[in-house]
Structures are given as structure tokens and as C-alpha cells.
Design a protein around this motif. Structure first.
Motif, PDB file in Angstrom:
ATOM      1  N   ILE A 174       1.236  10.365   4.908  1.00  0.00           N
ATOM      2  CA  ILE A 174       1.478   9.020   4.525  1.00  0.00           C
ATOM      3  C   ILE A 174       0.465   8.197   4.110  1.00  0.00           C
ATOM      4  N   SER A 175       0.384   8.140   2.649  1.00  0.00           N
ATOM      5  CA  SER A 175      -0.485   6.874   1.874  1.00  0.00           C
ATOM      6  C   SER A 175       0.030   6.091   1.170  1.00  0.00           C
ATOM      7  N   VAL A 176       0.303   5.112   1.091  1.00  0.00           N
ATOM      8  CA  VAL A 176       0.865   4.036   0.278  1.00  0.00           C
ATOM      9  C   VAL A 176       0.281   3.031  -0.033  1.00  0.00           C
ATOM     10  N   GLY A 177       0.204   2.904  -1.223  1.00  0.00           N
ATOM     11  CA  GLY A 177      -0.938   2.281  -2.399  1.00  0.00           C
ATOM     12  C   GLY A 177      -0.168   0.840  -3.516  1.00  0.00           C
ATOM     13  N   GLN A 178      -0.597   0.275  -3.712  1.00  0.00           N
ATOM     14  CA  GLN A 178      -0.466  -1.063  -4.182  1.00  0.00           C
ATOM     15  C   GLN A 178      -1.384  -0.715  -6.015  1.00  0.00           C
ATOM     16  N   ASN A 179      -0.181  -0.953  -6.776  1.00  0.00           N
ATOM     17  CA  ASN A 179      -0.841  -0.257  -7.745  1.00  0.00           C
ATOM     18  C   ASN A 179      -1.566  -2.160  -8.829  1.00  0.00           C
ATOM     19  N   PRO A 180      -3.111  -1.715  -8.440  1.00  0.00           N
ATOM     20  CA  PRO A 180      -4.300  -2.225  -8.561  1.00  0.00           C
ATOM     21  C   PRO A 180      -4.313  -3.059 -10.102  1.00  0.00           C
ATOM     22  N   TRP A 181      -3.605  -3.168 -11.283  1.00  0.00           N
ATOM     23  CA  TRP A 181      -3.202  -3.598 -12.127  1.00  0.00           C
ATOM     24  C   TRP A 181      -2.218  -4.382 -12.011  1.00  0.00           C
ATOM     25  N   ARG A 182      -1.416  -4.264 -11.022  1.00  0.00           N
ATOM     26  CA  ARG A 182      -0.334  -5.563 -10.836  1.00  0.00           C
ATOM     27  C   ARG A 182      -0.146  -5.896 -10.015  1.00  0.00           C
ATOM     28  N   ARG A 183      -1.591  -5.588  -9.064  1.00  0.00           N
ATOM     29  CA  ARG A 183      -1.228  -6.951  -7.770  1.00  0.00           C
ATOM     30  C   ARG A 183      -0.711  -7.941  -7.584  1.00  0.00           C
ATOM     31  N   LYS A 184      -0.943  -8.596  -8.679  1.00  0.00           N
ATOM     32  CA  LYS A 184       0.173 -10.273  -8.544  1.00  0.00           C
ATOM     33  C   LYS A 184       1.311 -10.166  -8.995  1.00  0.00           C
ATOM     34  N   GLU A 185       1.850  -8.741  -9.214  1.00  0.00           N
ATOM     35  CA  GLU A 185       3.374  -8.486  -9.358  1.00  0.00           C
ATOM     36  C   GLU A 185       3.698  -8.111  -7.529  1.00  0.00           C
ATOM     37  N   SER A 186       2.734  -7.866  -6.285  1.00  0.00           N
ATOM     38  CA  SER A 186       3.398  -7.744  -5.221  1.00  0.00           C
ATOM     39  C   SER A 186       3.410  -8.733  -4.320  1.00  0.00           C
ATOM     40  N   ARG A 187       4.695  -8.648  -3.919  1.00  0.00           N
ATOM     41  CA  ARG A 187       4.672  -9.319  -2.271  1.00  0.00           C
ATOM     42  C   ARG A 187       4.514  -8.414  -0.208  1.00  0.00           C
ATOM     43  N   VAL A 188       4.392  -7.490  -1.332  1.00  0.00           N
ATOM     44  CA  VAL A 188       4.046  -6.695   0.630  1.00  0.00           C
ATOM     45  C   VAL A 188       2.720  -6.083   0.912  1.00  0.00           C
ATOM     46  N   ASN A 189       2.669  -6.250   2.122  1.00  0.00           N
ATOM     47  CA  ASN A 189       0.439  -6.168   2.962  1.00  0.00           C
ATOM     48  C   ASN A 189       1.264  -5.157   3.410  1.00  0.00           C
ATOM     49  N   ILE A 190       0.816  -3.910   2.503  1.00  0.00           N
ATOM     50  CA  ILE A 190       0.586  -2.944   2.759  1.00  0.00           C
ATOM     51  C   ILE A 190       0.433  -2.209   3.913  1.00  0.00           C
ATOM     52  N   GLY A 191      -0.718  -2.659   4.849  1.00  0.00           N
ATOM     53  CA  GLY A 191      -1.632  -2.645   5.907  1.00  0.00           C
ATOM     54  C   GLY A 191      -0.861  -3.280   6.694  1.00  0.00           C
ATOM     55  N   ASP A 192      -0.255  -4.360   6.983  1.00  0.00           N
ATOM     56  CA  ASP A 192       1.018  -4.688   7.635  1.00  0.00           C
ATOM     57  C   ASP A 192       2.536  -3.560   8.058  1.00  0.00           C
ATOM     58  N   LEU A 193       2.581  -3.237   7.371  1.00  0.00           N
ATOM     59  CA  LEU A 193       3.659  -2.491   6.842  1.00  0.00           C
ATOM     60  C   LEU A 193       3.615  -1.229   7.774  1.00  0.00           C
ATOM     61  N   MET A 194       2.013  -0.674   7.004  1.00  0.00           N
ATOM     62  CA  MET A 194       1.943   0.634   8.069  1.00  0.00           C
ATOM     63  C   MET A 194       1.860   0.610   9.223  1.00  0.00           C
ATOM     64  N   LYS A 195       1.476  -0.675   9.964  1.00  0.00           N
ATOM     65  CA  LYS A 195       1.608  -1.352  11.792  1.00  0.00           C
ATOM     66  C   LYS A 195       2.633  -0.862  11.981  1.00  0.00           C
ATOM     67  N   LYS A 196       3.446  -0.929  11.453  1.00  0.00           N
ATOM     68  CA  LYS A 196       5.470  -1.018  11.355  1.00  0.00           C
ATOM     69  C   LYS A 196       5.063   0.692  11.974  1.00  0.00           C
ATOM     70  N   TYR A 197       4.403   1.835  11.535  1.00  0.00           N
ATOM     71  CA  TYR A 197       4.447   2.292  12.015  1.00  0.00           C
ATOM     72  C   TYR A 197       3.229   3.810  12.405  1.00  0.00           C
ATOM     73  N   GLY A 198       2.872   2.277  12.608  1.00  0.00           N
ATOM     74  CA  GLY A 198       1.600   3.325  13.520  1.00  0.00           C
ATOM     75  C   GLY A 198       0.329   3.313  12.913  1.00  0.00           C
ATOM     76  N   GLY A 199       0.728   3.328  11.652  1.00  0.00           N
ATOM     77  CA  GLY A 199      -1.372   3.130  11.101  1.00  0.00           C
ATOM     78  C   GLY A 199      -1.229   1.859  10.843  1.00  0.00           C
ATOM     79  N   GLY A 200      -2.285   1.682   9.893  1.00  0.00           N
ATOM     80  CA  GLY A 200      -2.515   0.674   9.502  1.00  0.00           C
ATOM     81  C   GLY A 200      -3.680   0.585   8.112  1.00  0.00           C
ATOM     82  N   GLY A 201      -4.155  -0.619   7.658  1.00  0.00           N
ATOM     83  CA  GLY A 201      -4.504  -0.774   6.748  1.00  0.00           C
ATOM     84  C   GLY A 201      -5.068  -2.384   5.678  1.00  0.00           C
ATOM     85  N   HIS A 202      -4.976  -2.516   4.841  1.00  0.00           N
ATOM     86  CA  HIS A 202      -4.858  -3.797   3.981  1.00  0.00           C
ATOM     87  C   HIS A 202      -4.619  -4.101   2.947  1.00  0.00           C
TER      88      HIS A 202
END
Ligand SMILES: [Mn+2]
Length: 322
Positions: free
Chosen positions: A264-292
Motif C-alpha cells: 500500500i503506497s501512499v503519497g502526497q501531491n508534490p504540487w500541493r505540499r503546502k495544503e497537506s497536514r499529514v505526515n505520511i511516514g508517521d501514518l504508515m508506521k501505524k500500519y507497520g510501514g514507514g516513509g517520509h
């Protein structure tokens, strides 16, 4: 002195290797073996005797130079800029900054890091065309694409070169020693015009069309979150394709097949970085994964489990994207 040169299996890794190669040859040293490293081989790489025991090549092992890849205490020279470079706590403790070991996370690309270190610590500057190489290294490694169309339609020199490296990443005849020697010797603007590269660009764009058709048909949108299951398709990854059709999306969630597992790969729209309020890496850690901050992943054994995780993440991100 003769070395073996190990580099991360992407454009930046090869650019860093090219700069290192030019430097070594300028002082009468050389490289015997070239080997691309990927994170999928982390299990092997984290062994103490990796350089002596791996099967990338036969014959004598020379002192190892590693660029743009995780720290290894047996490396004679080592350069990396990834914050995730220390794969073992004991290795983190072994690391110290020396003339030959360089960890500089402030650099956007490892090729920029290598060039700066060689200039500052060894008083060496490469040919003028390295400026352009480093500029594209920063651009690609930092994903500074101006638009989704630039990436999807391969509209720039950097995206074209990158498509070639990606397409033939596991073909050392195309992207190994000869390619690295070419990066060391010629300006990128000349390299990109080579028929082999332009032919690949045409091919990639053609394949992309088919993949985009699948996306258009099967992608679901919930609020500003896109979701697509690509696990049955042998597509190139195209992590930006969702934003190509729906530029206002903040996130994409994709199910991919990786070896025998579902990712399960999750990404943030790089052209809308400023609008994102979620740290995807932290979110994926809750599911045993990781990232930035902007991208992360986790894996499951079954498709059903992957769908369940993906559904939860889509619902969560939807609440965070109003
Ligand atoms: Mn890099």
C-alpha cells in the motif's frame, strides 16, 4: 589504487558515481567493478561481510566506495544524504565524520554532496559540465518538477534521462559502467539526444498511454484522495498519474504487487505540499510501514488485508483534506 564503486540504483546514484570516477581517474586511481544497490537488498547489505560475500561480481574485491546509499562500516569511502542511512543502531554508533565517510543530509542530491566534499576536502573540481549534472541531480532527487505534465509527458531533459535510467535500472550494459563513464565525460544535453535514449523515451510514453487508460478507468476519488488498485497490472509505477487527471487531489493511495506481497503506497501531491497536514511516514508506521513526510508504504501478505488498510487510509486522509 583500484576500487569497486557501489551506487544507489537511480539517477542521483549514477551521477554521484560519475563524479567520483572522474575524481579517481584524475589522480591515477580507477574503478574495477560497478554495482547498483537497491533498498530491496537491505537484508544482504546489512551483513558485516557484505562486500566480501555478495554475488554482484566474481573475482577479487577491491576497497569499496559507496555513494548515495546506506552507511556500511566496511566501506573505504562513503557518501550519503538520506536521513534513513543508518540501518543498524550499532552502525550508527560506528559512524564518525572522517575524510572518507560523509553523511550530509542537507544536500538534496548525493552528487552535489560528493562534488562539494571533493572541492572542500580534496581541492578538486570536475569539468564544467558537472554543474548541469548536479543541477539535474538536485532537481530529480528533490522531485522539484514544475508540473505533473513535465513528469508524465517527459517534457524535460531530466525527466527523459530519468525515464531511461528507470527503464533499464537492472541492465548494467545500458545503465552501468558505460553510462556512468558517459556521465563523467559528456554534458547531459548531449547524452539525452542519443538515439538509444530518445527511443526509450518514445517507448515509455507509449506504454504510459496504456497505463493511463487503466488509471482513468479504475481510479476512485473520495474528496481530495485518489485510490487505485494496480496489483493485477504490470505497470510502471507512475506515482504522479493520479494528479495528472485530478490536479486538485492532495493524496494518492495505491495498491501495488511487490514480489509476493501487496504494497500500500501512499503519497502526497508534490504540487500541493503546502495544503497537506499529514505526515505520511508517521501514518504508515501505524500500519507497520514507514516513509517520509510526503511518501510512505506498508506491505501485507494478502490482497484482502491490503484493501482493508487502503480503505482505512483513504477514509482517514479524506477527513484531513477538506
Ligand atoms: Mn540521492
Amino acid at each position: 589504487m583500484i576500487y569497486d564503486l557501489y551506487y544507489h540504483n537511480d539517477f542521483d546514484g549514477r551521477a554521484a558515481a560519475a563524479i567520483m570516477l572522474a575524481f579517481l581517474r584524475s589522480r591515477g586511481d580507477d574503478v574495477e567493478h560497478f554495482a547498483a544497490l537497491g533498498y530491496e537488498m537491505a537484508d544482504q547489505y546489512t551483513k558485516e561481510n557484505f562486500f566480501a560475500e555478495h554475488k554482484f561480481f566474481k573475482g577479487k574485491r577491491n576497497p569499496a566506495i559507496v555513494v548515495d546509499f546506506a552507511f556500511h562500516p566496511k566501506a573505504a569511502w562513503w557518501f550519503d544524504h538520506h536521513p534513513t542511512t543508518f540501518k543498524k543502531e550499532s552502525w550508527r554508533r560506528k559512524f564518525k565524520s572522517t575524510k572518507y565517510w560523509h553523511y550530509e543530509p542537507k544536500y538534496e542530491s548525493c552528487c552535489a554532496e560528493v562534488a562539494a566534499v571533493l572541492k572542500n576536502d580534496f581541492g578538486w573540481e570536475g569539468p564544467a559540465h558537472f554543474k548541469e549534472l548536479i543541477r539535474w541531480g538536485d532537481y530529480l532527487d528533490g522531485a522539484h518538477y514544475r508540473s505533473v505534465r513535465e513528469v508524465m509527458e517527459l517534457r524535460s531533459l531530466g525527466t527523459q534521462i530519468d525515464a531511461f535510467v528507470d527503464r533499464y535500472a537492472t541492465d548494467p550494459k545500458r545503465t552501468g559502467k558505460p553510462f556512468i563513464e558517459m556521465l563523467a565525460a559528456k554534458p547531459l544535453r548531449e547524452i539525452v539526444r542519443l538515439p538509444a535514449i530518445q527511443h526509450t523515451v518514445t517507448q515509455v510514453l507509449k506504454n504510459r498511454k496504456a497505463a493511463l487508460g487503466y488509471y482513468r478507468k479504475h481510479m476512485l476519488v473520495a474528496g481530495r484522495v485518489g485510490y487505485v488498485d494496480l496489483s493485477r497490472k504490470d505497470f510502471e509505477k507512475m506515482r504522479f498519474a493520479g494528479y495528472y487527471f485530478h490536479p486538485s487531489l492532495l493524496y494518492m493511495v495505491r495498491i501495488l504487487k511487490k514480489g509476493g506481497l501487496f504494497q500500500i503506497s501512499v503519497g502526497q501531491n508534490p504540487w500541493r505540499r503546502k495544503e497537506s497536514r499529514v505526515n505520511i511516514g508517521d501514518l504508515m508506521k501505524k500500519y507497520g510501514g514507514g516513509g517520509h513526510q510526503g511518501v510512505g508504504a506498508t506491505e501485507t501478505k494478502t490482497k484482502k488485508a491490503a484493501e482493508k488498510v487502503a480503505k482505512e487510509i483513504v477514509a482517514y486522509l479524506e477527513t484531513k483534506s477538506n
